[in-house]
Design an enzyme around this catalytic site. Structure first.
Site, PDB file in Angstrom:
ATOM      1  N   HIS A   1       3.513   3.527  12.577  1.00 51.60           N
ATOM      2  CA  HIS A   1       2.359   4.336  13.031  1.00 51.60           C
ATOM      3  C   HIS A   1       2.757   5.326  14.136  1.00 51.60           C
ATOM      4  O   HIS A   1       1.895   6.011  14.680  1.00 51.60           O
ATOM      5  CB  HIS A   1       1.183   3.460  13.510  1.00 51.60           C
ATOM      6  CG  HIS A   1       0.557   2.644  12.407  1.00 51.60           C
ATOM      7  ND1 HIS A   1      -0.740   2.187  12.452  1.00 51.60           N
ATOM      8  CD2 HIS A   1       1.053   2.195  11.231  1.00 51.60           C
ATOM      9  CE1 HIS A   1      -1.013   1.502  11.354  1.00 51.60           C
ATOM     10  NE2 HIS A   1       0.063   1.487  10.596  1.00 51.60           N
TER      11      HIS A   1
ATOM     12  N   HIS B   1       0.821  -1.209   0.000  1.00 49.52           N
ATOM     13  CA  HIS B   1       0.000   0.000   0.000  1.00 49.52           C
ATOM     14  C   HIS B   1       0.855   1.260   0.000  1.00 49.52           C
ATOM     15  O   HIS B   1       1.938   1.295   0.594  1.00 49.52           O
ATOM     16  CB  HIS B   1      -0.944   0.020   1.199  1.00 49.52           C
ATOM     17  CG  HIS B   1      -0.275  -0.021   2.535  1.00 49.52           C
ATOM     18  ND1 HIS B   1       0.098   1.114   3.215  1.00 49.52           N
ATOM     19  CD2 HIS B   1       0.101  -1.048   3.331  1.00 49.52           C
ATOM     20  CE1 HIS B   1       0.649   0.782   4.368  1.00 49.52           C
ATOM     21  NE2 HIS B   1       0.685  -0.531   4.469  1.00 49.52           N
TER      22      HIS B   1
ATOM     23  N   ASP C   1      -0.617   4.279   0.896  1.00 48.23           N
ATOM     24  CA  ASP C   1      -1.133   5.228   1.889  1.00 48.23           C
ATOM     25  C   ASP C   1      -0.395   5.062   3.218  1.00 48.23           C
ATOM     26  O   ASP C   1       0.219   4.019   3.484  1.00 48.23           O
ATOM     27  CB  ASP C   1      -2.648   5.065   2.088  1.00 48.23           C
ATOM     28  CG  ASP C   1      -3.059   3.666   2.521  1.00 48.23           C
ATOM     29  OD1 ASP C   1      -2.369   2.701   2.143  1.00 48.23           O
ATOM     30  OD2 ASP C   1      -4.063   3.543   3.242  1.00 48.23           O
TER      31      ASP C   1
ATOM     32  N   ASP D   1       6.434   1.558   7.040  1.00 42.14           N
ATOM     33  CA  ASP D   1       5.100   1.010   6.721  1.00 42.14           C
ATOM     34  C   ASP D   1       4.432   1.856   5.649  1.00 42.14           C
ATOM     35  O   ASP D   1       3.684   2.758   5.959  1.00 42.14           O
ATOM     36  CB  ASP D   1       4.259   0.966   7.996  1.00 42.14           C
ATOM     37  CG  ASP D   1       2.904   0.304   7.790  1.00 42.14           C
ATOM     38  OD1 ASP D   1       2.708  -0.327   6.747  1.00 42.14           O
ATOM     39  OD2 ASP D   1       2.046   0.413   8.683  1.00 42.14           O
TER      40      ASP D   1
ATOM     41  N   GLU E   1      -5.083   0.676   2.481  1.00 43.43           N
ATOM     42  CA  GLU E   1      -4.836  -0.403   3.446  1.00 43.43           C
ATOM     43  C   GLU E   1      -5.019   0.089   4.873  1.00 43.43           C
ATOM     44  O   GLU E   1      -5.478  -0.633   5.754  1.00 43.43           O
ATOM     45  CB  GLU E   1      -3.424  -0.970   3.259  1.00 43.43           C
ATOM     46  CG  GLU E   1      -3.233  -2.361   3.872  1.00 43.43           C
ATOM     47  CD  GLU E   1      -2.878  -2.345   5.349  1.00 43.43           C
ATOM     48  OE1 GLU E   1      -3.074  -3.381   5.995  1.00 43.43           O
ATOM     49  OE2 GLU E   1      -2.410  -1.321   5.864  1.00 43.43           O
ATOM     50  N   GLU E   2      -4.642   1.343   5.121  1.00 41.93           N
ATOM     51  CA  GLU E   2      -4.725   1.887   6.480  1.00 41.93           C
ATOM     52  C   GLU E   2      -6.125   2.411   6.795  1.00 41.93           C
ATOM     53  O   GLU E   2      -6.402   2.821   7.901  1.00 41.93           O
ATOM     54  CB  GLU E   2      -3.702   3.026   6.659  1.00 41.93           C
ATOM     55  CG  GLU E   2      -2.264   2.647   6.338  1.00 41.93           C
ATOM     56  CD  GLU E   2      -1.627   1.758   7.413  1.00 41.93           C
ATOM     57  OE1 GLU E   2      -2.363   1.241   8.274  1.00 41.93           O
ATOM     58  OE2 GLU E   2      -0.405   1.593   7.365  1.00 41.93           O
TER      59      GLU E   2
ATOM     60  N   GLU F   1       4.496  -5.799   4.198  1.00 38.24           N
ATOM     61  CA  GLU F   1       4.248  -5.262   5.551  1.00 38.24           C
ATOM     62  C   GLU F   1       5.472  -5.493   6.439  1.00 38.24           C
ATOM     63  O   GLU F   1       6.138  -6.526   6.330  1.00 38.24           O
ATOM     64  CB  GLU F   1       3.026  -5.928   6.188  1.00 38.24           C
ATOM     65  CG  GLU F   1       1.694  -5.559   5.555  1.00 38.24           C
ATOM     66  CD  GLU F   1       1.315  -4.094   5.734  1.00 38.24           C
ATOM     67  OE1 GLU F   1       1.945  -3.401   6.551  1.00 38.24           O
ATOM     68  OE2 GLU F   1       0.393  -3.651   5.027  1.00 38.24           O
TER      69      GLU F   1
HETATM   70 ZN   LIG Z   1       1.187  -1.367   6.360  1.00 30.42          ZN
END
Ligand SMILES: [Zn+2]
Length: 376
Positions: A348, A66, A68, A99, A133-134, A162
Site C-alpha cells: 500500500h 485479488h 485489484d 499485494d 478485496e481492497e 496475502e
Molecule cells: Zn491484499
C-alpha cells in the site's frame, strides 16, 4: 511453462485500481484453461470475480486472492511508474508487486508445474479471485462464496496469497484472524443548566464509572494462537460546547478485537449487564465486522509448515495478528484457511516492491503444498 517474473510483470502493467480488473483475470483464466481448468467469470455489479476449477472430486484445494490494487498515491514520489514494472537490484517494483500480483503469478506457475508432473492428481484445484478485496468487499469473495454454497460446492483448503511474511519469505503465515465487533452506545440524560443540576441528569457523570469498568475489564486469556481479547474506546462525544449546559446525551463508540475464546454474543451480553448494573438509560447498536477464525493443526497447516521448511530451511511462525482479509469469508464454510505470501514491508506504500528471488521461492512453496495435499 510460464516464468513467474514475466507473469507478475504482465499483471502489474494492468492498472487495476480497485474495483477494476483490467484484464488480469482473463489473463489468469487463459493460463488455467490451457491446463484443464473449467472457467467461470462471476460478475456482481462493478466487481469481476473468477472461479476456476480443475477436477470434480473432493478434496478441493483453492488458491484465493485479488487482482485489484490500492491507488498509487502521489505519482511524483514513485521512483518508477507504478504500472510500468521495473526490476532494480533484485526487486520488482510496481503497484501490486507484493499485494498481491506476485502471489497470483506464483500460484499460476506452481499450478502449471504441478499439473505437468501430476496430471492425474487427486481431488481438485480451484481459484477464487476477486477484484474488490481492497474496496468495500461486498461483491467479491462473499458473493462468490454465497454462489458456491447455494450449489453445495465446498472448499476443503484455501491458501490466500496475502503478503504474510515479515522479514523473509515464509517467516510468518497467518492461520487465523481475530474477530471485530463495534458498539455505538448512546447514554441518555436530561439537558439543563449547570447551576440547577437537580433539574437535569448528567449522562457523562452517570456513564463514566461504567466506561472505566469496561476499559479495565478482563475478557479472556486468549489462547495458543490468539492474544487476549481487547476492548478500546475509539470515540467519545458529549456536551454542547458551552460551559453552562449539562448535555442531554453521551455518545461512545468502542471496538472489540476478539479471540476464539469468546463469541460476539457473549461480549454483547457482558457489556449489556454491566451497563444495566450501573442503572444507565441507553441505546446501543452493534456492527459485526468479521468473525474470528482459526486453522489449527491439520493437513493444510502441516503441509504449509513442511513446505516452507523444505524450501527455505527455516520454520515458519503461524500468527493471527494484523487486519482482516478475505479469508474471513471463506473460513465460515468450514474450509481450512492459511495465508502465505511475500514480505509485506512495502504494501500500500509508494514504491511498492517484491524480491524476485522471493517470488521464485514462493512458487516452490505453493508447488510443494499442492504435492503434499493432492498426491498420494
Ligand atoms: Zn491484499
Amino acid at each position: 511453462m510460464s516464468n513467474v517474473i514475466d507473469l507478475a510483470k504482465d499483471l502489474i502493467s494492468r492498472a487495476s485500481v480497485t474495483p477494476l480488473d483490467e484484464g488480469c483475470q482473463p489473463l489468469m483464466a487463459d493460463h488455467l484453461s490451457k491446463i484443464g481448468f473449467n472457467i467461470e467469470s462471476m460478475v456482481f455489479h462493478d466487481t469481476t470475480n473468477l472461479w476456476a476449477r480443475r477436477g470434480t472430486e473432493a478434496p478441493v484445494f483453492c488458491f484465493a486472492g485479488h487482482t485489484d490494487v490500492v491507488p498509487t498515491g502521489d505519482l511524483s514520489r514513485w521512483h518508477t511508474p507504478p504500472f510500468d514494472p521495473t526490476i532494480i537490484d533484485g526487486y520488482l517494483h510496481g503497484r501490486g508487486a507484493a499485494d498481491m500480483k506476485g502471489s497470483l503469478a506464483a500460484m499460476i506457475v506452481a499450478t502449471e508445474r504441478f499439473v505437468a508432473k501430476h496430471p492425474n492428481h487427486k481431488g481438485s484445484i480451484a481459484y477464487l479471485i476477486t477484484s474488490d478485496e481492497e474496496g468495500p468487499f461486498i461483491n467479491g469473495t462473499p458473493k462468490v462464496i454465497e454462489t458456491l454454497e447455494a450449489r453445495n460446492e465446498k472448499i476443503t483448503w484455501a491458501l490466500v496469497g496475502e503478503p504474510s511474511s515479515t522479514h523473509k519469505l515464509g517467516d510468518v503465515v497467518k492461520n487465523g484472524r481475530r474477530g471485530s465487533l463495534t458498539g455505538n452506545l448512546t447514554v441518555k440524560g436530561i439537558q439543563g443548566h449547570v447551576a440547577y443540576p437537580h433539574l437535569a441528569d448528567n449522562p457523562i457523570h452517570k456513564a463514566s464509572p461504567a466506561l472505566a469498568e469496561l476499559a479495565q475489564m478482563h475478557w479472556d486469556n486468549g489462547n495458543e494462537f490468539f492474544p487476549p481479547t481487547s476492548f478500546q474506546i475509539a470515540n467519545i462525544n458529549g456536551g454542547t460546547g458551552a460551559s453552562n449546559v449539562i448535555p442531554g446525551d453521551l455518545k461512545v463508540m468502542f471496538n472489540f478485537r476478539y479471540s476464539t475464546e469468546v463469541t460476539a454474543e457473549e461480549l454483547i451480553q457482558r457489556v449489556l449487564s454491566l451497563l444495566d448494573a450501573h442503572g444507565l438509560d441507553y441505546d446501543i447498536d452493534w456492527v459485526f465486522n468479521g468473525l474470528p477464525f482459526l486453522t489449527g493443526d491439520g493437513p493444510l497447516l502441516e503441509a504449509t509448515k513442511q513446505s516452507i521448511r523444505e524450501v527455505t530451511g527455516y520454520d515458519t511462525d503461524p500468527q493471527t495478528s494484523g487486519g482482516t482479509s478475505d479469508g474471513r469469508f471463506i473460513a465460515p464454510t468450514g474450509a481450512q484457511v492459511i495465508e502465505l505470501g511475500p514480505v509485506n514491508a512495502t504494501i500500500h506504500k509508494i514504491n511498492e516492491c517484491v524480491s524476485t528471488a522471493d517470488l521464485e521461492l514462493l512458487t516452490l512453496c505453493y508447488e510443494r503444498i499442492l504435492e503434499k495435499l493432492l498426491c498420494d
